[in-house]
Write an enzyme that holds these catalytic residues in place. Structure first.
Site, PDB file in Angstrom:
ATOM      1  N   ASN A 241      -2.675  32.391  13.637  1.00 35.46           N
ATOM      2  CA  ASN A 241      -3.668  31.328  13.464  1.00 35.46           C
ATOM      3  C   ASN A 241      -4.963  31.730  14.152  1.00 35.46           C
ATOM      4  O   ASN A 241      -5.077  32.849  14.657  1.00 35.46           O
ATOM      5  CB  ASN A 241      -3.126  29.994  14.009  1.00 35.46           C
ATOM      6  CG  ASN A 241      -2.706  30.101  15.462  1.00 35.46           C
ATOM      7  OD1 ASN A 241      -3.503  30.405  16.339  1.00 35.46           O
ATOM      8  ND2 ASN A 241      -1.419  29.858  15.725  1.00 35.46           N
ATOM      9  N   ASP A 310       4.640  27.551  13.931  1.00 40.51           N
ATOM     10  CA  ASP A 310       5.766  26.643  13.739  1.00 40.51           C
ATOM     11  C   ASP A 310       6.911  27.305  12.980  1.00 40.51           C
ATOM     12  O   ASP A 310       8.071  26.903  13.121  1.00 40.51           O
ATOM     13  CB  ASP A 310       5.309  25.391  12.983  1.00 40.51           C
ATOM     14  CG  ASP A 310       4.322  24.567  13.795  1.00 40.51           C
ATOM     15  OD1 ASP A 310       4.457  24.544  15.034  1.00 40.51           O
ATOM     16  OD2 ASP A 310       3.409  23.967  13.198  1.00 40.51           O
ATOM     17  N   ILE A 338       8.534  24.510  21.565  1.00 40.70           N
ATOM     18  CA  ILE A 338       8.422  24.705  23.015  1.00 40.70           C
ATOM     19  C   ILE A 338       8.076  23.404  23.718  1.00 40.70           C
ATOM     20  O   ILE A 338       8.700  23.028  24.722  1.00 40.70           O
ATOM     21  CB  ILE A 338       7.377  25.785  23.335  1.00 40.70           C
ATOM     22  CG1 ILE A 338       7.771  27.114  22.685  1.00 40.70           C
ATOM     23  CG2 ILE A 338       7.231  25.965  24.845  1.00 40.70           C
ATOM     24  CD1 ILE A 338       6.725  28.208  22.817  1.00 40.70           C
ATOM     25  N   LEU A 339       7.075  22.689  23.212  1.00 40.04           N
ATOM     26  CA  LEU A 339       6.626  21.471  23.883  1.00 40.04           C
ATOM     27  C   LEU A 339       7.716  20.407  23.871  1.00 40.04           C
ATOM     28  O   LEU A 339       7.942  19.712  24.875  1.00 40.04           O
ATOM     29  CB  LEU A 339       5.356  20.940  23.208  1.00 40.04           C
ATOM     30  CG  LEU A 339       4.686  19.742  23.879  1.00 40.04           C
ATOM     31  CD1 LEU A 339       4.296  20.063  25.314  1.00 40.04           C
ATOM     32  CD2 LEU A 339       3.467  19.287  23.091  1.00 40.04           C
ATOM     33  N   LYS A 372       7.105  14.228  22.014  1.00 44.60           N
ATOM     34  CA  LYS A 372       7.307  15.388  22.886  1.00 44.60           C
ATOM     35  C   LYS A 372       7.401  15.004  24.358  1.00 44.60           C
ATOM     36  O   LYS A 372       7.548  15.878  25.215  1.00 44.60           O
ATOM     37  CB  LYS A 372       6.158  16.388  22.681  1.00 44.60           C
ATOM     38  CG  LYS A 372       5.882  16.760  21.209  1.00 44.60           C
ATOM     39  CD  LYS A 372       6.984  17.598  20.618  1.00 44.60           C
ATOM     40  CE  LYS A 372       6.754  17.861  19.132  1.00 44.60           C
ATOM     41  NZ  LYS A 372       5.907  18.976  18.837  1.00 44.60           N
TER      42      LYS A 372
END
Length: 436
Positions: A241, A310, A338-339, A372
């Site tokens: 990205n 993702d 991860i978060l 999250k």
């Protein structure tokens, strides 16, 4: 683009500003009356300089009535013995706007000609200049005109592109003067950015001074993720990205300045990481997940500023994939979140997440914060071209479980980083010695 209510922006940003409007000889000169009127209504001090040709399309009296100031057309028509008119106007201008700008005045500005009141004043001013061209479509497309506009742009002049449509000469194409409302929006946006930059310089200076004496995060361990992860398709191709790592690096630098022990886990980035912090380089989302989770228990604050992939290819080829067909299908599988894992595992750690959105920023940000289990979530609109990915600036909104905590206008990422950590510090639990 900077998103501000135009009406409120005029009132806030244009009030008291001195704007000199140069009007040249094209049929679009009649639109300058609306432009001057709107600037005056917004509280600006508007002074008009017209070329002789412009007076063939609109009268001096009209513009004098709208601006409540004398209109200048002749370099030698000195009305105040205490000043030289063109120098006085050049000096007092906060902004110089040429609208409409004909091919003739654009050429004069390019080559430094000064043969009338407008061109002389333009040559004398040190104020920023905004140019709104208007002319026949073929004139506008002519290589000489395009070259001249490019030269002016390279010198720092702001160009407002003309609109496309039916022209007064009967042609259809690009060459119509941008609408006065749009020109005013661009003027307001310019002053808004200048105000933000000035405030930001002051804030950054204050932050630097504060950082030299502050030890608010002394003894704290802070882990920050930054940059973008990459997912290999084969040895030479990958998915990634536009993240530059600048925001995460700015937070790492701010945490270091506040006395924290900083661990920076960085993926692909466009800039060098700050000195004085531990840097761990990773490539894929799985790599970052492993690096973060192995250190998570020893951290007080975690800031997940990285833009991770993702999904990853289900199969990574060991050798370069050769081009054999017109189409290639790549199956993607989901990467670890991860978060979300950090939110589920946290046991006293303060967790800050980031949300890079292109629309419905507030709704998506607050939903992400809840799912999250973040303590704070920093959201920004990455569809803008003046902030976000790759830029040194950002405009963010900070949320907690109760909603919006603070909206930070366009500022440098360094000043935003200090503010994020200030808010986090205010919410950290007190140490035992602080309670005694």
């Amino acid at each position: 683009m900077l998103v501000i209510s135009v009406k409120k922006g005029w009132e806030l940003m244009l009030h008291g500003k001195t704007i000199v409007v140069g009007i040249t000889g094209g049929i679009a000169a009649y639109k300058a009356a609306t432009l001057c009127s709107k600037l005056k209504q917004a509280g600006a001090h508007v002074h008009v300089i017209m070329t002789k040709s412009a007076t063939q399309f609109i009268t001096e009296l009209t513009l004098q009535t709208l601006t409540r100031n004398p209109v200048y057309t002749d370099t030698f028509d000195e009305r105040d013995a205490s000043v030289v008119s063109h120098i006085d106007l050049a000096d007092k201008a906060d902004l110089f706007v040429v609208a409409p700008a004909t091919a003739n005045i654009i050429a004069k500005m390019t080559y430094g000609l000064a043969d009338d009141m407008l061109s002389t004043t333009l040559l004398a001013t040190t104020a920023p200049i905004m140019v709104a061209p208007a002319m026949n479509v073929h004139m506008y497309a002519h290589p000489t005109v395009q070259h001249n506009m490019q030269v002016l742009a390279e010198r720092g002049m702001m160009m407002i592109e003309p609109d496309e449509g039916m022209l007064a000469c009967g042609y259809t194409g690009k060459g119509r003067l941008a609408e006065p409302e749009y020109i005013v929006e661009q003027i307001e946006a310019y002053f808004s950015k200048m105000t933000a930059a000035k405030d930001d310089r002051m804030a950054f200076s204050a932050n630097q001074e504060d950082a030299l004496t502050s030890s608010k995060l002394q003894g704290k361990s802070v882990m920050i993720t930054a940059g973008g992860t990459i997912e290999r398709i084969d040895p030479v191709r990958y998915i990634t990205n536009d993240s530059s790592g600048k925001m995460g690096f700015a937070i790492a630098e701010a945490a270091r300045d506040y006395g924290a022990k900083v661990t920076l886990i960085a993926g692909q980035t466009q800039v060098e990481p700050p000195e004085g912090v531990e840097v761990i380089r990773v490539e894929s989302t799985q790599d970052m997940y492993d690096a973060v989770m192995s250190r998570f228990d020893n951290m007080d604050i975690i800031v997940k500023a990285a833009a991770v992939s993702d999904y990853r290819p289900a199969v990574r080829a060991d050798q370069k994939i050769k081009k054999t067909t017109d189409r290639m299908t790549i199956e993607l599988v989901k990467n670890p979140d991860i978060l979300q894992e950090l939110g589920a595992r946290k046991n006293g750690q303060f967790l800050i997440g980031f949300a890079a959105e292109t629309h419905d920023v507030a709704a998506f940000a607050q939903d992400k914060l809840r799912r999250k289990q973040c303590d704070l979530l920093v959201a920004n609109d990455v569809s803008r071209d003046d902030a976000g990915f790759g830029s040194n600036n950002n405009e963010v909104q900070i949320y907690d479980a109760d909603g919006l905590v603070e909206s930070i206008p366009l500022s440098t990422k360094h000043s935003i980083a200090h503010r994020i950590l200030d808010i986090a510090y205010e919410r950290l639990p007190l140490e035992v010695d602080e309670l005694e």
